[in-house]
Design an enzyme around this catalytic site. Sequence first.
Site, PDB file in Angstrom:
ATOM      1  N   HIS A  87    -121.985 -80.707  27.484  1.00 47.80           N
ATOM      2  CA  HIS A  87    -121.139 -80.913  26.785  1.00 47.80           C
ATOM      3  C   HIS A  87    -120.155 -80.394  27.549  1.00 47.80           C
ATOM      4  O   HIS A  87    -118.601 -80.943  28.765  1.00 47.80           O
ATOM      5  CB  HIS A  87    -120.593 -80.489  25.941  1.00 47.80           C
ATOM      6  CG  HIS A  87    -121.540 -81.078  24.538  1.00 47.80           C
ATOM      7  ND1 HIS A  87    -120.690 -82.994  24.639  1.00 47.80           N
ATOM      8  CD2 HIS A  87    -121.702 -81.189  24.216  1.00 47.80           C
ATOM      9  CE1 HIS A  87    -121.386 -83.082  23.338  1.00 47.80           C
ATOM     10  NE2 HIS A  87    -121.960 -82.151  23.199  1.00 47.80           N
ATOM     11  N   ARG A  96    -116.679 -88.194  36.815  1.00 48.94           N
ATOM     12  CA  ARG A  96    -116.414 -88.875  35.877  1.00 48.94           C
ATOM     13  C   ARG A  96    -115.211 -88.134  34.811  1.00 48.94           C
ATOM     14  O   ARG A  96    -114.581 -89.590  34.102  1.00 48.94           O
ATOM     15  CB  ARG A  96    -117.532 -87.775  35.009  1.00 48.94           C
ATOM     16  CG  ARG A  96    -117.372 -88.039  33.629  1.00 48.94           C
ATOM     17  CD  ARG A  96    -118.412 -87.856  32.573  1.00 48.94           C
ATOM     18  NE  ARG A  96    -118.804 -87.519  31.606  1.00 48.94           N
ATOM     19  CZ  ARG A  96    -118.236 -87.081  30.138  1.00 48.94           C
ATOM     20  NH1 ARG A  96    -116.990 -85.842  30.419  1.00 48.94           N
ATOM     21  NH2 ARG A  96    -117.879 -87.671  29.223  1.00 48.94           N
ATOM     22  N   GLY A 123    -119.976 -91.959  20.160  1.00 47.33           N
ATOM     23  CA  GLY A 123    -120.943 -90.749  21.205  1.00 47.33           C
ATOM     24  C   GLY A 123    -119.396 -90.459  21.404  1.00 47.33           C
ATOM     25  O   GLY A 123    -119.252 -89.683  22.489  1.00 47.33           O
ATOM     26  N   GLU A 145    -119.744 -89.905  16.314  1.00 49.25           N
ATOM     27  CA  GLU A 145    -120.710 -88.823  16.718  1.00 49.25           C
ATOM     28  C   GLU A 145    -121.486 -88.234  15.585  1.00 49.25           C
ATOM     29  O   GLU A 145    -121.563 -87.480  14.797  1.00 49.25           O
ATOM     30  CB  GLU A 145    -119.573 -87.768  17.473  1.00 49.25           C
ATOM     31  CG  GLU A 145    -120.273 -86.033  17.663  1.00 49.25           C
ATOM     32  CD  GLU A 145    -120.732 -86.441  18.875  1.00 49.25           C
ATOM     33  OE1 GLU A 145    -122.464 -85.865  18.419  1.00 49.25           O
ATOM     34  OE2 GLU A 145    -121.124 -86.793  19.957  1.00 49.25           O
ATOM     35  N   GLU A 174    -125.538 -96.603  15.047  1.00 46.68           N
ATOM     36  CA  GLU A 174    -126.392 -98.007  14.222  1.00 46.68           C
ATOM     37  C   GLU A 174    -125.620 -98.330  12.756  1.00 46.68           C
ATOM     38  O   GLU A 174    -126.527 -99.331  11.981  1.00 46.68           O
ATOM     39  CB  GLU A 174    -127.620 -98.248  15.013  1.00 46.68           C
ATOM     40  CG  GLU A 174    -128.490 -97.993  15.991  1.00 46.68           C
ATOM     41  CD  GLU A 174    -128.309 -97.079  16.511  1.00 46.68           C
ATOM     42  OE1 GLU A 174    -128.516 -97.150  17.870  1.00 46.68           O
ATOM     43  OE2 GLU A 174    -127.527 -95.938  16.477  1.00 46.68           O
ATOM     44  N   GLU A 190    -119.644 -93.415  26.955  1.00 45.12           N
ATOM     45  CA  GLU A 190    -120.137 -92.618  28.148  1.00 45.12           C
ATOM     46  C   GLU A 190    -121.413 -92.324  27.888  1.00 45.12           C
ATOM     47  O   GLU A 190    -121.766 -91.344  27.210  1.00 45.12           O
ATOM     48  CB  GLU A 190    -119.101 -90.875  28.220  1.00 45.12           C
ATOM     49  CG  GLU A 190    -119.626 -90.795  29.493  1.00 45.12           C
ATOM     50  CD  GLU A 190    -120.908 -89.602  30.282  1.00 45.12           C
ATOM     51  OE1 GLU A 190    -122.227 -90.594  29.608  1.00 45.12           O
ATOM     52  OE2 GLU A 190    -120.984 -89.292  30.188  1.00 45.12           O
ATOM     53  N   GLU A 199    -132.460 -91.741  28.396  1.00 42.41           N
ATOM     54  CA  GLU A 199    -131.561 -91.337  27.245  1.00 42.41           C
ATOM     55  C   GLU A 199    -131.747 -93.012  26.621  1.00 42.41           C
ATOM     56  O   GLU A 199    -131.027 -92.774  24.868  1.00 42.41           O
ATOM     57  CB  GLU A 199    -130.374 -90.884  27.516  1.00 42.41           C
ATOM     58  CG  GLU A 199    -130.819 -89.211  28.189  1.00 42.41           C
ATOM     59  CD  GLU A 199    -129.325 -88.665  27.931  1.00 42.41           C
ATOM     60  OE1 GLU A 199    -128.752 -88.611  27.607  1.00 42.41           O
ATOM     61  OE2 GLU A 199    -129.324 -87.174  28.249  1.00 42.41           O
TER      62      GLU A 199
END
Length: 399
Positions: A87, A96, A123, A145, A174, A190, A199
């Site tokens: 992070h 970014r 995320g 998260e 999900e 992101e 990923e």
Amino acid sequence: LAQEFVLSTAAHQPSAPPPGRAMDDPDGTDLGLAGLSPEFQAMIGGIEGHTAHFVKLIERRTQLSKEAAKKKDDEVYLESYGELDIHEDMLKDRPRVEAYQKAIEFHGPAWKSKGNVSVVDVGAGTGLLSVFCARAGASKVHAVEASRLAYFCKQITEANAPAGSIEVHEVRAEELDLGADQKVDVIVSEWMGYFLLFENMLPSVLSVRDRYLKPGGLMLPSRCRLHLAPLQDGAWRDAKLDFWRSVSGIDMSALVPLATATACEKPQHRLVPVDGLIGPAMEILNLDLHTAKESDLRRFQADLRVEIPPGGRLDGFASWFDCDFGEAPDKLSTAPTAEPTHWRQTAFYFRQPIEGGGGITIEGTVSVEIHEAFSRGYRVTFDLQAPGRKSRLESFELR
């Protein structure tokens, strides 16, 4: 390994009995152990039983269902995002952070004007994008998260956004449950990795979109493109491969094949030299995030055509991506010509370069598909042909 054990145990099994005769004598004595002490026979029987059990364990492991293997990949992936250093790299990536901040601030006035705009941040990590959205005018932000960072995300969002504007959901995307009738206006995430797709997080974002985004809702980013350009990079080849030909005056050229196999098996994530791009970039994937499907990501293929100038050489290909954010004027680019990001570029270096000679045209395809053993990785394969040359097949593991 399982096959080796099967062969080994099979080699020590008694031979087939003559026709009309049973495998064992009437007294139950195994023909292959006849004359040996009962103790020794018991020991051999125990070893064979243990070996057979071990073979079954190996076979069971190698036959692990794809669902279980994917679950394990997901666990490792989520654990990695519970570490702070990853992070830190992302938060220190100025292009970014600014691309998302400017895009959210661009859409903010429309959110305020509309009122009651709701957002899902897939995320959320440290909660940065959630806070940007709440401050820009979103009435409600659902920060999703799944890693252990969710605990800190809640504290950060409470300290930096209007009270009650951000709700942290410590679940996988999900498994997010906002209620059957709940819909949102915006989904921000992101999700991009090396080579855009590494990923394989995008399916998680699409699962939220398909369940909760209102018709005509906004995806941020809204469109992503993956580019590929021919690369000549002698400096990299000298540093990583030819280096071994002479080390402090010692001939280590015996290691060159090993160094080549090691360095060229996987793509390299690095800043490639702009002057090493010997041809225009080719778009190999264009994703509209409002309509993209998970099946679009499992496998795709693009045609390639490259002109190698006289005296030039094709060492491989460099790749990068760029993203749009709706109507916002600023884009996010990871191109060699843009300000460097933590993604850098992804370079695919061939084991043997293709020499241009007096100038040649190379045609072929690049195929990208989900890795067969790692559900969050990819396999990238180049199939190239040039007049008067043998066809070239180069495959790379992105894992």
